[in-house]
Design a protein around this motif. Structure first.
Motif, PDB file in Angstrom:
ATOM      1  N   PRO A  95     -31.428  12.817   0.173  1.00 20.34           N
ATOM      2  CA  PRO A  95     -31.949  11.853  -0.804  1.00 20.34           C
ATOM      3  C   PRO A  95     -31.969  12.454  -2.200  1.00 20.34           C
ATOM      4  CG  PRO A  95     -33.739  12.805   0.456  1.00 20.34           C
ATOM      5  CD  PRO A  95     -32.484  13.325   1.069  1.00 20.34           C
ATOM      6  N   GLY A  96     -31.712  11.618  -3.200  1.00 17.87           N
ATOM      7  CA  GLY A  96     -31.661  12.110  -4.564  1.00 17.87           C
ATOM      8  C   GLY A  96     -31.047  11.110  -5.509  1.00 17.87           C
ATOM      9  N   ALA A  97     -30.778  11.569  -6.718  1.00 19.54           N
ATOM     10  CA  ALA A  97     -30.409  10.681  -7.820  1.00 19.54           C
ATOM     11  C   ALA A  97     -28.899  10.514  -7.959  1.00 19.54           C
ATOM     12  CB  ALA A  97     -31.015  11.194  -9.114  1.00 19.54           C
ATOM     13  N   LEU A  98     -28.231  10.217  -6.848  1.00 24.34           N
ATOM     14  CA  LEU A  98     -26.797   9.925  -6.891  1.00 24.34           C
ATOM     15  C   LEU A  98     -26.548   8.569  -6.249  1.00 24.34           C
ATOM     16  CD1 LEU A  98     -23.904  10.837  -7.588  1.00 24.34           C
ATOM     17  CD2 LEU A  98     -23.723  11.688  -5.236  1.00 24.34           C
ATOM     18  N   THR A  99     -26.028   7.636  -7.046  1.00 20.21           N
ATOM     19  CA  THR A  99     -25.629   6.320  -6.557  1.00 20.21           C
ATOM     20  C   THR A  99     -24.139   6.347  -6.259  1.00 20.21           C
ATOM     21  OG1 THR A  99     -27.348   5.194  -7.828  1.00 20.21           O
ATOM     22  CG2 THR A  99     -25.457   3.874  -7.142  1.00 20.21           C
ATOM     23  N   ILE A 100     -23.770   5.852  -5.077  1.00 19.47           N
ATOM     24  CA  ILE A 100     -22.374   5.882  -4.637  1.00 19.47           C
ATOM     25  C   ILE A 100     -21.859   4.456  -4.517  1.00 19.47           C
ATOM     26  CG2 ILE A 100     -20.817   6.533  -2.758  1.00 19.47           C
ATOM     27  CD1 ILE A 100     -22.681   8.870  -2.157  1.00 19.47           C
ATOM     28  N   VAL A 101     -20.766   4.164  -5.218  1.00 23.93           N
ATOM     29  CA  VAL A 101     -20.127   2.852  -5.140  1.00 23.93           C
ATOM     30  C   VAL A 101     -19.025   2.915  -4.095  1.00 23.93           C
ATOM     31  CG1 VAL A 101     -18.822   1.091  -6.387  1.00 23.93           C
ATOM     32  CG2 VAL A 101     -20.642   2.365  -7.555  1.00 23.93           C
ATOM     33  N   ALA A 102     -19.143   2.075  -3.057  1.00 25.61           N
ATOM     34  CA  ALA A 102     -18.197   2.089  -1.942  1.00 25.61           C
ATOM     35  C   ALA A 102     -17.815   0.669  -1.576  1.00 25.61           C
ATOM     36  CB  ALA A 102     -18.825   2.794  -0.736  1.00 25.61           C
ATOM     37  N   ARG A 103     -16.772   0.536  -0.754  1.00 27.57           N
ATOM     38  CA  ARG A 103     -16.404  -0.773  -0.205  1.00 27.57           C
ATOM     39  C   ARG A 103     -17.442  -1.169   0.836  1.00 27.57           C
ATOM     40  NH1 ARG A 103     -12.841  -3.074  -3.517  1.00 27.57           N
ATOM     41  NH2 ARG A 103     -11.261  -1.580  -4.191  1.00 27.57           N
ATOM     42  N   HIS A 104     -17.962  -2.399   0.731  1.00 31.46           N
ATOM     43  CA  HIS A 104     -18.917  -2.803   1.763  1.00 31.46           C
ATOM     44  C   HIS A 104     -18.194  -3.452   2.943  1.00 31.46           C
ATOM     45  CE1 HIS A 104     -18.912  -7.172   1.137  1.00 31.46           C
ATOM     46  NE2 HIS A 104     -19.087  -6.998  -0.163  1.00 31.46           N
ATOM     47  N   GLN A 105     -18.863  -3.430   4.074  1.00 33.34           N
ATOM     48  CA  GLN A 105     -18.303  -4.032   5.275  1.00 33.34           C
ATOM     49  C   GLN A 105     -18.017  -5.508   5.010  1.00 33.34           C
ATOM     50  OE1 GLN A 105     -17.381  -2.734   8.076  1.00 33.34           O
ATOM     51  NE2 GLN A 105     -18.490  -0.820   8.384  1.00 33.34           N
ATOM     52  N   PRO A 106     -16.779  -5.979   5.258  1.00 33.61           N
ATOM     53  CA  PRO A 106     -16.450  -7.380   4.956  1.00 33.61           C
ATOM     54  C   PRO A 106     -17.247  -8.378   5.787  1.00 33.61           C
ATOM     55  CG  PRO A 106     -14.644  -6.286   6.110  1.00 33.61           C
ATOM     56  CD  PRO A 106     -15.620  -5.218   5.750  1.00 33.61           C
ATOM     57  N   SER A 107     -17.826  -7.909   6.893  1.00 30.69           N
ATOM     58  CA  SER A 107     -18.589  -8.807   7.762  1.00 30.69           C
ATOM     59  C   SER A 107     -19.993  -9.093   7.242  1.00 30.69           C
ATOM     60  CB  SER A 107     -18.694  -8.201   9.165  1.00 30.69           C
ATOM     61  OG  SER A 107     -19.343  -6.937   9.111  1.00 30.69           O
ATOM     62  N   LEU A 108     -20.448  -8.350   6.235  1.00 31.26           N
ATOM     63  CA  LEU A 108     -21.817  -8.506   5.758  1.00 31.26           C
ATOM     64  C   LEU A 108     -21.993  -9.833   5.024  1.00 31.26           C
ATOM     65  CD1 LEU A 108     -22.694  -4.941   4.443  1.00 31.26           C
ATOM     66  CD2 LEU A 108     -23.433  -6.021   6.571  1.00 31.26           C
TER      67      LEU A 108
END
Length: 215
Positions: A95-108
């Protein structure tokens, strides 16, 4: 009428966390402390709740809400095409101060705004936030300020701006850091730093030596 709980008091904290989780389940908004600034949170899977979050901030859909999680394992159900380097960043900085931008699951079936198939996700290093997230699950959380105003470092500032748009305020005292999270995009072959923040470029390069910088 908004309710506020002093999370530095053991009994009040227990009651506050229970009430906050109940509020989020009802589709209401809560304010919570994180390791960077105070955030306003909602059920990430409730379109109306996320809409209320954006409305409370005076924020458009073109600035979608990030999602906070209580465990790295939660990522398995949220993201796809997550590279080995992305997992190494999680291991190093969560845990910490890093935000990660990723592809989200298309089923969500969620609507965080105009995300173009991505999600910005973070695990905060704050005991109150983590306890709420582990109880409820992933939450859409954005800084608890009106758009264009400074992000609040204490509960008073958040409440002055957001007032009764919030059901429950969790007051954890002043936040330990004034610097926002760093944001890194892992949807590309080589991770790219989108925003420099609490995690420095130098620290990130120890994990991703070929890190690209957004200009």
């Amino acid at each position: 009428m908004a309710r506020r709980y002093d999370c530095t008091d053991v009994v009040d904290r227990k009651h506050g966390l229970r009430e906050a989780a109940s509020a989020v389940r009802r589709g209401d908004l809560v304010v919570l402390p994180t390791d960077t600034v105070y955030g306003v949170g909602a059920d990430a899977f409730s379109t109306s709740a996320v809409g209320a979050l954006l409305e409370a901030k005076g924020r458009g859909r073109g600035m979608p809400s990030p999602v906070l999680v209580g465990s790295p394992n939660t990522l398995h159900g949220l993201v796809t095409d997550f590279s080995e380097q992305a997992w190494e960043l999680v291991d190093a900085f969560w845990p910490g101060a890093l935000t990660i931008v990723a592809r989200h699951q298309p089923s969500l079936t969620w609507d965080l705004g105009e995300t173009r198939g991505t999600v910005a996700v973070r695990m905060p290093l704050h005991p109150v936030a983590l306890e709420l997230l582990k109880d409820f699950g992933p939450m859409a959380v954005s800084s608890a300020n009106l758009t264009g105003h400074p992000a609040p470092q204490d509960c008073d500032a958040a409440q002055q701006m957001l007032g009764d748009a919030i059901a429950v305020y969790l007051d954890g005292g002043p936040t330990p850091d004034t610097v926002p999270s760093s944001i890194i995009d892992v949807t590309r072959p080589v991770p790219r730093l989108l925003r420099a923040g609490a995690v420095s470029e130098e620290e990130l390069r120890k994990v991703v030596p070929d890190l690209e910088i957004s200009h």
